[in-house]
Design a protein around this motif. Structure first.
Motif, PDB file in Angstrom:
ATOM      1  N   GLU A 113      30.229  17.093  26.257  1.00 46.82           N
ATOM      2  CA  GLU A 113      28.998  17.749  26.706  1.00 46.82           C
ATOM      3  C   GLU A 113      27.767  17.001  26.200  1.00 46.82           C
ATOM      4  O   GLU A 113      26.800  16.824  26.934  1.00 46.82           O
ATOM      5  CB  GLU A 113      28.975  19.199  26.231  1.00 46.82           C
ATOM      6  N   LEU A 114      27.819  16.558  24.934  1.00 43.42           N
ATOM      7  CA  LEU A 114      26.695  15.798  24.383  1.00 43.42           C
ATOM      8  C   LEU A 114      26.509  14.478  25.129  1.00 43.42           C
ATOM      9  O   LEU A 114      25.376  14.074  25.426  1.00 43.42           O
ATOM     10  CB  LEU A 114      26.914  15.541  22.890  1.00 43.42           C
TER      11      LEU A 114
ATOM     12  N   ARG B  48      22.467  12.417  31.294  1.00 48.13           N
ATOM     13  CA  ARG B  48      21.473  13.027  32.186  1.00 48.13           C
ATOM     14  C   ARG B  48      20.056  12.666  31.728  1.00 48.13           C
ATOM     15  O   ARG B  48      19.203  12.306  32.555  1.00 48.13           O
ATOM     16  CB  ARG B  48      21.644  14.548  32.192  1.00 48.13           C
ATOM     17  N   GLU B  49      19.819  12.751  30.416  1.00 48.32           N
ATOM     18  CA  GLU B  49      18.491  12.423  29.897  1.00 48.32           C
ATOM     19  C   GLU B  49      18.149  10.960  30.156  1.00 48.32           C
ATOM     20  O   GLU B  49      17.021  10.649  30.549  1.00 48.32           O
ATOM     21  CB  GLU B  49      18.425  12.738  28.400  1.00 48.32           C
ATOM     22  N   ARG B  50      19.099  10.072  29.935  1.00 51.54           N
ATOM     23  CA  ARG B  50      18.858   8.650  30.185  1.00 51.54           C
ATOM     24  C   ARG B  50      18.581   8.400  31.664  1.00 51.54           C
ATOM     25  O   ARG B  50      17.717   7.601  32.010  1.00 51.54           O
ATOM     26  CB  ARG B  50      20.053   7.814  29.734  1.00 51.54           C
ATOM     27  N   THR B  51      19.350   9.075  32.525  1.00 51.64           N
ATOM     28  CA  THR B  51      19.154   8.907  33.963  1.00 51.64           C
ATOM     29  C   THR B  51      17.771   9.402  34.364  1.00 51.64           C
ATOM     30  O   THR B  51      17.064   8.729  35.128  1.00 51.64           O
ATOM     31  CB  THR B  51      20.240   9.673  34.737  1.00 51.64           C
ATOM     32  N   GLU B  52      17.374  10.572  33.848  1.00 52.48           N
ATOM     33  CA  GLU B  52      16.047  11.099  34.161  1.00 52.48           C
ATOM     34  C   GLU B  52      14.963  10.154  33.658  1.00 52.48           C
ATOM     35  O   GLU B  52      13.980   9.899  34.363  1.00 52.48           O
ATOM     36  CB  GLU B  52      15.882  12.492  33.551  1.00 52.48           C
ATOM     37  N   ASP B  53      15.134   9.613  32.458  1.00 52.40           N
ATOM     38  CA  ASP B  53      14.170   8.674  31.903  1.00 52.40           C
ATOM     39  C   ASP B  53      14.108   7.415  32.758  1.00 52.40           C
ATOM     40  O   ASP B  53      13.021   6.903  33.057  1.00 52.40           O
ATOM     41  CB  ASP B  53      14.551   8.338  30.452  1.00 52.40           C
ATOM     42  N   TYR B  54      15.258   6.910  33.165  1.00 49.95           N
ATOM     43  CA  TYR B  54      15.324   5.717  33.997  1.00 49.95           C
ATOM     44  C   TYR B  54      14.618   5.956  35.331  1.00 49.95           C
ATOM     45  O   TYR B  54      13.829   5.126  35.788  1.00 49.95           O
ATOM     46  CB  TYR B  54      16.793   5.321  34.226  1.00 49.95           C
TER      47      TYR B  54
END
Length: 161
Positions: free
Chosen positions: A84-85, A91-97
């Motif tokens: 999950e982590l 997800r956070e990296r993808t959103e940042d990218y």
């Protein structure tokens, strides 16, 4: 008294029993039976002890199995948390990218707009200069050109002094 076969059989039996008693056969039989009873008792005690050992081993293996099951469950839970982590981090990296790529694309679009405006202005200036040159060549004669040149030179001289 008549010495018949029954009498001699009885005498033989008494002599036989006397010999058995003299040879201590009943004691030997008693000892043999006692030894056999003791051996059987020992075997029963050994069987009882082995049964208790087996029950203890069974209890120990059941406890170990329960511990192993709990440990396996803990490992599975830890793996789930870690997954999950990792998914959240992805997800956070993808959103940042995506945010960075969007900002970069917006910057490129803004630069392209500035370049286009600059190019249009440059073209407009070039067109205006060409239009002014044509107008001046069509409308202005040689004398007017000479006067304009002189006045421009005077203006430059006055501004330089």
């Amino acid at each position: 008294m008549a010495l018949d076969a029954t009498f001699w059989a009885t005498i033989g039996l008494i002599v036989f029993v006397a010999i058995l008693i003299y040879m201590k056969v009943p004691g030997m039989l008693s000892r043999a039976l006692d030894q056999r009873a003791e051996r059987i008792r020992n075997e029963l005690d050994e069987a009882r002890r082995l049964r208790e050992d087996a029950q203890q081993l069974l209890a120990e293996y059941q406890r170990k199995r329960q511990e192993a099951e709990k440990e396996a469950e803990d490992i599975v839970n830890a793996a789930r948390r870690e997954a999950e982590l990792i998914a959240q981090e992805a997800r956070e990296r993808t959103e940042d990218y995506v945010a960075r790529r969007t900002a970069l694309a917006e910057q490129k679009i803004a630069q392209a707009e500035r370049d286009a405006v600059s190019e249009v202005r440059s073209s407009a200036v070039d067109i205006a200069i060409e239009a002014a040159r044509r107008l001046l060549t069509e409308k202005v004669d040689v004398k007017t050109t000479h006067d304009l040149f002189k006045s421009s030179v005077q203006q430059v001289k006055s501004k330089l002094n």
